[in-house]
Design an enzyme around this catalytic site. Sequence first.
Site, PDB file in Angstrom:
ATOM      1  N   ALA A  65      -7.763   9.442   2.428  1.00 35.94           N
ATOM      2  CA  ALA A  65      -8.935  10.406   1.916  1.00 35.94           C
ATOM      3  C   ALA A  65      -9.080  11.230   2.744  1.00 35.94           C
ATOM      4  CB  ALA A  65     -10.115   9.445   1.271  1.00 35.94           C
ATOM      5  N   GLY A 109      -6.028   5.901   1.392  1.00 41.33           N
ATOM      6  CA  GLY A 109      -5.911   6.300  -0.056  1.00 41.33           C
ATOM      7  C   GLY A 109      -4.758   6.856  -0.425  1.00 41.33           C
ATOM      8  N   GLU A 112      -2.946   3.824  -1.551  1.00 41.85           N
ATOM      9  CA  GLU A 112      -3.199   3.292  -2.655  1.00 41.85           C
ATOM     10  C   GLU A 112      -3.004   4.158  -3.751  1.00 41.85           C
ATOM     11  OE1 GLU A 112      -7.519   3.407  -0.794  1.00 41.85           O
ATOM     12  OE2 GLU A 112      -7.627   1.377  -1.450  1.00 41.85           O
ATOM     13  N   GLU A 132      -8.449   1.943   6.993  1.00 45.10           N
ATOM     14  CA  GLU A 132     -10.058   2.269   7.016  1.00 45.10           C
ATOM     15  C   GLU A 132     -10.863   1.551   7.943  1.00 45.10           C
ATOM     16  OE1 GLU A 132      -7.997   1.797   4.323  1.00 45.10           O
ATOM     17  OE2 GLU A 132      -8.221   2.857   2.696  1.00 45.10           O
TER      18      GLU A 132
END
Length: 258
Positions: A65, A109, A112, A132
């Site tokens: 992200a 992300g 993911e 993260e």
Amino acid sequence: MAYETIIVEIEDYVATIRLNRPEALNALNAKLMDELSRALAEADRSDKVRCMIVTGSEKAFAAGADIKEMSEKSFTDVYLDNLFTGPTEKIMAVRKPIIAAVSGYALGGGCELAMLCDFIIAADTAKFGQPEINLGIVAGIGGTQRLTRFVGKAKAMDMNLTGRFMDAAEAERSGLVSRVVPAAKLMAEATGAAKKIAEKSLLATMVVKEAVNRSYETTLREGLLFERQTFYSLFATEDQKEGMAAFLEKREPQFRDK
Ligand code: CO8
């Protein structure tokens, strides 16, 4: 449709969606997630598309992200905005198969997102991780859930707690990716797989996706019942007649998605 953060190409019934924020290693900002989920939904509806590929650049599938975008946000912002939830739900609702073709970093992300696709083909340069923890947060769209189902508790804990990266060989050994190929051959491999899928009966490929995904949501007994019903139901299709007739007549089947 014109997009700013992705490039969409459709050829031979395969939609290839390339994440395109090279300045930030394809970091997933809100705009990219929105555009990607809209492009996938559009491809899902298009009769010119029977399989999709999501890919990035040679250096990065996606480095997570967008940290810059996230850094200013408060709990209230992300909670009220439902950060990434809408796009993630949209991607999960896509019914045609999606392949992730991963080269370089697939982190946070990015890892993911690759796991949100139906299977991952990796370049030998791929690196997967859920770092993260280094930012004082945790994974938010599957890094503690899908990854645990795919690679097991030990490796999922290790990756989420230490933030270490998994290389392509380890990812293949662990069941995270289906194939590893030299980086220069990644797109040929992914496109070849997608074209193969696109040649099948769309009814059958969509049922495969639904049934395999169901196995993650239910008990073995319920999953087997679901599989049996879908197996039976395909006997109501013309494609079943055609597929079996073609085999017996020693010719290629001509599926018509009927
Ligand atoms: N966000 C924003 N910008 C990024 C990101 C990122 N995730 N990753 C890289 N960039 C930018 C860098 O800031 C840099 O920009 P600039 O040139 O302007 O300084 C540019 O991309 C190139 O990066 P580097 O210079 O760092 O390249 P290196 O080759 O030295 O390093 C790495 C590559 C190792 C990938 C490094 O960039 C890195 O560690 N990136 C961050 C990885 C990370 O922590 N990802 C997890 C982010 S958090 C997350 O994904 C949470 C998901 C939650 C889902 C949503 C919840 C609902």
